[in-house]
Design an enzyme around this catalytic site. Structure first.
Site, short mmCIF file in Angstrom:
data_model
loop_
_atom_site.label_atom_id
_atom_site.label_comp_id
_atom_site.label_asym_id
_atom_site.label_seq_id
_atom_site.Cartn_x
_atom_site.Cartn_y
_atom_site.Cartn_z
N ALA A 85 0.86 -1.22 -0.05
CA ALA A 85 -0.15 -0.26 -0.10
C ALA A 85 1.03 1.33 0.10
O ALA A 85 1.30 1.68 1.08
CB ALA A 85 -0.78 0.02 1.25
N GLY A 126 0.02 9.27 -6.60
CA GLY A 126 0.18 8.12 -7.38
C GLY A 126 1.41 8.19 -8.08
O GLY A 126 2.39 7.35 -7.33
N ARG A 142 8.54 -4.86 -10.68
CA ARG A 142 8.01 -4.31 -12.15
C ARG A 142 8.47 -5.28 -13.27
O ARG A 142 7.37 -5.74 -14.30
CB ARG A 142 8.86 -3.07 -12.56
CG ARG A 142 8.16 -1.76 -12.05
CD ARG A 142 8.96 -0.47 -12.36
NE ARG A 142 8.20 0.71 -11.87
CZ ARG A 142 8.84 1.66 -11.38
NH1 ARG A 142 9.97 2.07 -11.52
NH2 ARG A 142 7.87 2.69 -10.82
N ARG A 184 -10.06 -19.92 -39.62
CA ARG A 184 -11.08 -18.77 -40.14
C ARG A 184 -11.37 -18.75 -41.74
O ARG A 184 -10.00 -18.26 -42.12
CB ARG A 184 -11.19 -17.70 -39.25
CG ARG A 184 -12.12 -16.64 -39.82
CD ARG A 184 -13.58 -17.03 -39.59
NE ARG A 184 -14.42 -16.07 -39.92
CZ ARG A 184 -15.67 -15.97 -39.83
NH1 ARG A 184 -16.42 -17.35 -39.59
NH2 ARG A 184 -16.56 -15.18 -40.17
N GLN A 213 -1.93 -12.02 -46.82
CA GLN A 213 -0.65 -11.32 -46.32
C GLN A 213 -1.01 -10.17 -45.23
O GLN A 213 0.04 -9.90 -44.47
CB GLN A 213 -0.05 -10.75 -47.68
CG GLN A 213 1.58 -10.67 -47.45
CD GLN A 213 2.38 -10.28 -48.76
OE1 GLN A 213 1.87 -9.17 -49.09
NE2 GLN A 213 3.49 -10.86 -48.90
N ILE A 229 -7.93 -9.54 -35.77
CA ILE A 229 -7.69 -10.74 -36.41
C ILE A 229 -9.15 -11.57 -36.12
O ILE A 229 -9.46 -12.35 -37.03
CB ILE A 229 -6.53 -11.58 -35.99
CG1 ILE A 229 -5.38 -10.69 -36.43
CG2 ILE A 229 -6.48 -12.91 -36.63
CD1 ILE A 229 -3.97 -11.10 -36.01
N GLY A 262 -15.51 -9.69 -35.54
CA GLY A 262 -16.66 -9.50 -34.73
C GLY A 262 -16.51 -10.45 -33.55
O GLY A 262 -16.77 -10.33 -32.33
N GLU A 295 2.28 0.10 -10.95
CA GLU A 295 3.80 -0.08 -10.53
C GLU A 295 4.31 0.82 -11.43
O GLU A 295 5.64 0.80 -11.97
CB GLU A 295 4.11 -1.59 -10.73
CG GLU A 295 3.33 -2.36 -9.79
CD GLU A 295 4.11 -3.45 -9.40
OE1 GLU A 295 5.21 -3.40 -9.45
OE2 GLU A 295 3.49 -4.45 -8.56
C1 LIG Z 1 -5.91 -1.90 -10.83
C2 LIG Z 1 -5.06 -0.97 -10.12
C3 LIG Z 1 -4.23 -1.64 -9.08
C4 LIG Z 1 -3.25 -0.91 -8.34
N1 LIG Z 1 -2.49 -1.65 -7.40
C5 LIG Z 1 -1.76 -0.90 -6.54
C6 LIG Z 1 -1.26 -1.55 -5.32
O1 LIG Z 1 -1.38 -2.55 -5.02
N2 LIG Z 1 -0.47 -0.70 -4.52
C7 LIG Z 1 -0.42 0.62 -4.75
O2 LIG Z 1 0.08 1.08 -3.92
N3 LIG Z 1 -0.70 1.25 -5.91
C8 LIG Z 1 -1.62 0.35 -6.59
N4 LIG Z 1 -2.24 1.00 -7.80
C9 LIG Z 1 -1.91 2.56 -8.12
C10 LIG Z 1 -1.04 2.74 -9.32
O3 LIG Z 1 0.14 2.71 -9.02
C11 LIG Z 1 -1.41 4.02 -9.68
O4 LIG Z 1 -2.51 4.18 -10.28
C12 LIG Z 1 -0.12 4.62 -10.79
O5 LIG Z 1 1.14 4.71 -10.17
C13 LIG Z 1 -0.66 5.87 -11.39
O6 LIG Z 1 -1.10 6.89 -10.38
P1 LIG Z 1 -2.40 7.91 -10.52
O7 LIG Z 1 -3.24 7.03 -10.99
O8 LIG Z 1 -2.62 8.74 -9.34
O9 LIG Z 1 -2.08 8.68 -11.75
P2 LIG Z 1 -1.28 10.22 -11.82
O10 LIG Z 1 -0.06 9.89 -10.95
O11 LIG Z 1 -2.47 11.05 -11.50
O12 LIG Z 1 -0.91 10.48 -13.25
C14 LIG Z 1 -2.15 10.66 -14.25
C15 LIG Z 1 -1.35 10.66 -15.62
O13 LIG Z 1 -0.27 11.69 -15.83
C16 LIG Z 1 0.90 10.98 -16.00
N5 LIG Z 1 2.10 11.72 -15.43
C17 LIG Z 1 2.30 11.82 -13.81
N6 LIG Z 1 3.35 12.56 -13.69
C18 LIG Z 1 3.97 12.57 -14.86
C19 LIG Z 1 5.14 13.01 -15.11
N7 LIG Z 1 5.97 13.45 -14.28
N8 LIG Z 1 5.36 13.20 -16.46
C20 LIG Z 1 4.58 12.67 -17.43
N9 LIG Z 1 3.58 12.17 -17.09
C21 LIG Z 1 3.08 12.16 -16.03
C22 LIG Z 1 0.71 9.21 -15.70
O14 LIG Z 1 1.53 8.70 -16.36
C23 LIG Z 1 -0.68 9.33 -16.04
O15 LIG Z 1 -0.96 9.21 -17.30
C24 LIG Z 1 -3.04 0.30 -8.52
C25 LIG Z 1 -4.02 0.94 -9.55
C26 LIG Z 1 -4.78 0.34 -10.36
C27 LIG Z 1 -5.57 1.02 -11.18
#
Ligand SMILES: Cc1cc2nc3c(=O)[nH]c(=O)nc-3n(C[C@H](O)[C@H](O)[C@H](O)COP(=O)(O)OP(=O)(O)OC[C@H]3O[C@@H](n4cnc5c(N)ncnc54)[C@H](O)[C@@H]3O)c2cc1C
Length: 397
Positions: free
Chosen positions: A129, A136, A249, A274, A285, A344, A347, A370
């Site tokens: 967590a 994020g 990762r 198919r 091709q 591929i 529908g 991640e």
């Molecule tokens: C199904 C699911 C499971 C998950 N599991 C876990 C878990 O077990 N533990 C945990 O801790 N987290 C977990 N997460 C959280 C996940 O790691 C985050 O959602 C992710 O890191 C992105 O953070 P955010 O959603 O806040 O997006 P944001 O950080 O708000 O980003 C929004 C957009 O802006 C882009 N962005 C942000 N900063 C930059 C930058 N400096 N340069 C360019 N682009 C940028 C991002 O790439 C993205 O496209 C999970 C998420 C999901 C959806």
């Protein structure tokens, strides 16, 4: 068949045997359940039990702490094999590793003895967590969850979101701010058990894909965590979190590669059978070129991933870079290859009667969690032009 390795860990032959066991289990037990797991959107306890019984949840865990003691390369191959048929099931194995890694990396011998055998055997489900609603990609810069020391206890207050397996987990690695004046150096890591007072599971997310993997909010309301459950010294939590991501990762890259390979296999078989315009579509091709391009991307992803896994096994100094290279390539490949597989199948590809639409929905998350693909690019760019590339140093890198 349970795997019983010697205390020093399995040999190369043992590891080949592990993969044989996995292939059989996937064919006979996991693949037939995949559509139903997606449809019901529930954590598949039968599959979790199957993995636990066959020692697949602790493949890379140290043998001295109850793990199989296998190589990281074997571990990613296990995740890949399972994810070919069911990405939610592959994720179970990857998240068990993710949830344990901070203990493996920063835990004391006593903490390792207390938790790792139970996580490795499957007695405990693990989770990790880090993310919050406002934090994020910028994981450290915006973290709000606080941990304040009171005697022998840290009192945690705050919410985590998007936590994979959070609703079913017995133990969770939680990151919280212990000193708000120190930025990333004011974050600490804790092992929180679900029975600790003040710990609550919040809202479950409804998701596009990996629907068999529960994702939820976790709530800490004056949650009492013994000081003995802090991992490493106070203030080292963010460094630990980033070291965890370096090793986790490749697990996500393996999930992505498995999804892509599963979709390619299905699409190639379909193209052989198919008929259109008097011959199999695989004789056109235009379809052949699509399949060839899909194969190239899959094999390139595999080579990057296996190299990243070797870097994990060697604890290589450039692991951060290789983990990002592998995750970026495999995630983008999974999205592209599954989208082309749907094309591929025409529908039929759009119908839930066929697995490729599920694979396409499952693929998307590998570009997000991640560390998003943009964050992987920042990590890669930094190896070329230095630390100035990208954000303020508290991002997931
Ligand atoms: C199904 C699911 C499971 C998950 N599991 C876990 C878990 O077990 N533990 C945990 O801790 N987290 C977990 N997460 C959280 C996940 O790691 C985050 O959602 C992710 O890191 C992105 O953070 P955010 O959603 O806040 O997006 P944001 O950080 O708000 O980003 C929004 C957009 O802006 C882009 N962005 C942000 N900063 C930059 C930058 N400096 N340069 C360019 N682009 C940028 C991002 O790439 C993205 O496209 C999970 C998420 C999901 C959806």
């Amino acid at each position: 068949m349970a795997i019983a390795p010697p205390p020093s860990g399995p040999s190369a032959e043992d590891e080949a045997m592990i993969l044989e066991v996995v292939r059989d289990l996937v064919r006979e037990r996991v693949a037939p359940r995949a559509a139903d797991i997606d449809d019901k959107g529930e954590f598949a306890r039968d599959i979790y039990k199957l993995f636990a019984e066959n020692d697949l949840l602790g493949v890379p865990f140290p043998a001295e702490y109850g793990g199989v003691g296998g190589s990281f390369l074997t571990y990613v191959k296990v995740v890949e094999e399972v994810s070919k048929a069911c990405a939610s099931s592959g994720l179970m194995i990857a998240v068990q590793e993710l949830g344990a890694l901070a203990i493996i990396i920063a835990g004391s011998d006593e903490q390792k003895r207390r938790y790792l055998p139970k996580i490795s055997s499957g007695e405990y489900i693990a989770a990790y967590a880090l993310s919050e609603a406002g934090s994020g990609s910028d994981a450290a810069g915006s973290m709000r969850t606080r941990a304040e020391k009171k005697g022998d206890t840290y009192v945690l207050n705050g919410n985590k979101v998007w936590i994979t397996q959070g609703s079913v987990a017995d133990v969770i690695t939680v990151f919280a701010v212990t000193d708000p004046d120190k930025g990333p150096n004011g974050i600490s890591a804790f092992v929180v058990e679900k029975t600790f007072p003040g710990f609550k599971v919040g809202k479950l997310e409804k998701k596009m894909g990996i629907r068999g993997s529960p994702t939820c909010e976790l709530i800490f309301e004056n949650c009492e965590v013994p000081a003995a459950n802090m991992l490493g010294p106070e203030g080292t939590g963010f460094k630990t979190a980033m070291k965890v991501l370096d090793k986790s990762r490749p697990g996500i890259a393996a999930q992505a590669l498995g999804i892509a390979q599963g979709a390619l296999d299905y699409a190639a078989n379909y193209a052989r059978e198919r008929m259109a315009f008097g011959k199999p579509i695989g004789q056109q091709q235009g379809i052949q070129f699509m399949l060839a391009d899909m194969r190239v991307e899959v094999e390139a992803s595999r080579l990057l991933l296996y190299e990243a896994a070797r870097k994990c096994d060697e604890s290589s100094p450039d692991l951060t870079l290789w983990a990002a290279l592998a995750k970026l390539k495999a995630g983008d490949t999974a999205m592209k290859v599954t989208t082309d597989a749907v094309q591929i199948l025409g529908g039929f590809g759009y119908s839930t009667e066929y697995p490729v639409e599920r694979m396409m929905r499952d693929a998307k998350i590998t570009q997000i969690y991640e560390g998003t693909q943009q964050i992987q690019r920042l990590v890669i760019a930094r190896s070329l032009v230095g630390k100035g590339a990208g954000s303020n140093g508290s991002a997931k890198n």
